[in-house]
Design an enzyme around this catalytic site. Structure first.
Site, PDB file in Angstrom:
ATOM      1  N   TYR A  18       0.833  -1.197   0.000  1.00 42.25           N
ATOM      2  CA  TYR A  18       0.000   0.000   0.000  1.00 42.25           C
ATOM      3  C   TYR A  18       0.875   1.257   0.000  1.00 42.25           C
ATOM      4  CZ  TYR A  18      -3.601   3.329   1.406  1.00 42.25           C
ATOM      5  OH  TYR A  18      -4.455   4.403   1.466  1.00 42.25           O
ATOM      6  N   HIS A  22       1.321   4.209  -3.093  1.00 39.12           N
ATOM      7  CA  HIS A  22       1.103   5.642  -2.892  1.00 39.12           C
ATOM      8  C   HIS A  22       2.372   6.470  -3.054  1.00 39.12           C
ATOM      9  CE1 HIS A  22      -2.791   4.260  -1.592  1.00 39.12           C
ATOM     10  NE2 HIS A  22      -3.193   5.491  -1.838  1.00 39.12           N
ATOM     11  N   TYR A  41      -4.661  17.468  -0.483  1.00 36.52           N
ATOM     12  CA  TYR A  41      -5.014  16.099  -0.101  1.00 36.52           C
ATOM     13  C   TYR A  41      -3.775  15.367   0.383  1.00 36.52           C
ATOM     14  CZ  TYR A  41      -7.097  11.393  -0.710  1.00 36.52           C
ATOM     15  OH  TYR A  41      -7.564  10.117  -0.530  1.00 36.52           O
ATOM     16  N   TRP A  76      -8.567   2.597 -10.003  1.00 40.42           N
ATOM     17  CA  TRP A  76      -7.785   2.765  -8.770  1.00 40.42           C
ATOM     18  C   TRP A  76      -8.507   2.105  -7.597  1.00 40.42           C
ATOM     19  CZ3 TRP A  76      -2.972   4.442  -7.655  1.00 40.42           C
ATOM     20  CH2 TRP A  76      -2.664   4.687  -6.317  1.00 40.42           C
TER      21      TRP A  76
END
Length: 105
Positions: A18, A22, A41, A76
């Site tokens: 993960y 990212h 964000y 995604w």
């Protein structure tokens, strides 16, 4: 500007992957988020897999709906769904905003 914070939980056995995903978010996904009104964000993660997300937007519901209409978001979300614990649907559907208790501008 609306400030939104949410929490998700990544499965411990998928946490490293993960993080890797990212570190290199698809340019098309980044562009779609910006175009849909997602600003400032950020995602933060504990070593146990708790992910805290924060963003600013004019209208969170509208920003989510705009992303839901994009093909890149569907791809995604399909790839990210297996990373999470306790989500019956897509990760973006599990982004329940937390109640803001204090803000120091």
């Amino acid at each position: 500007m609306q400030r939104v914070c949410f929490i998700l939980k990544v499965r411990a056995d998928r946490l490293d992957e993960y993080r890797e995903r990212h570190a290199d978010v698809w340019p098309e996904m980044r562009e779609a988020l910006s175009a849909a009104g997602w600003h400032n964000y950020s995602l933060f993660c504990t070593d146990e897999g708790t992910v805290v997300g924060y963003l600013e937007t004019d209208d969170f519901d509208a920003a989510r709906e705009a992303m839901a209409r994009t093909g890149v978001n569907a791809r995604w979300q399909a790839e990210m769904a297996p990373f999470f614990e306790g989500l019956p649907g897509r990760p973006d559907e599990g982004m329940v905003p937390l109640t803001e208790l204090f803000h120091l501008p």
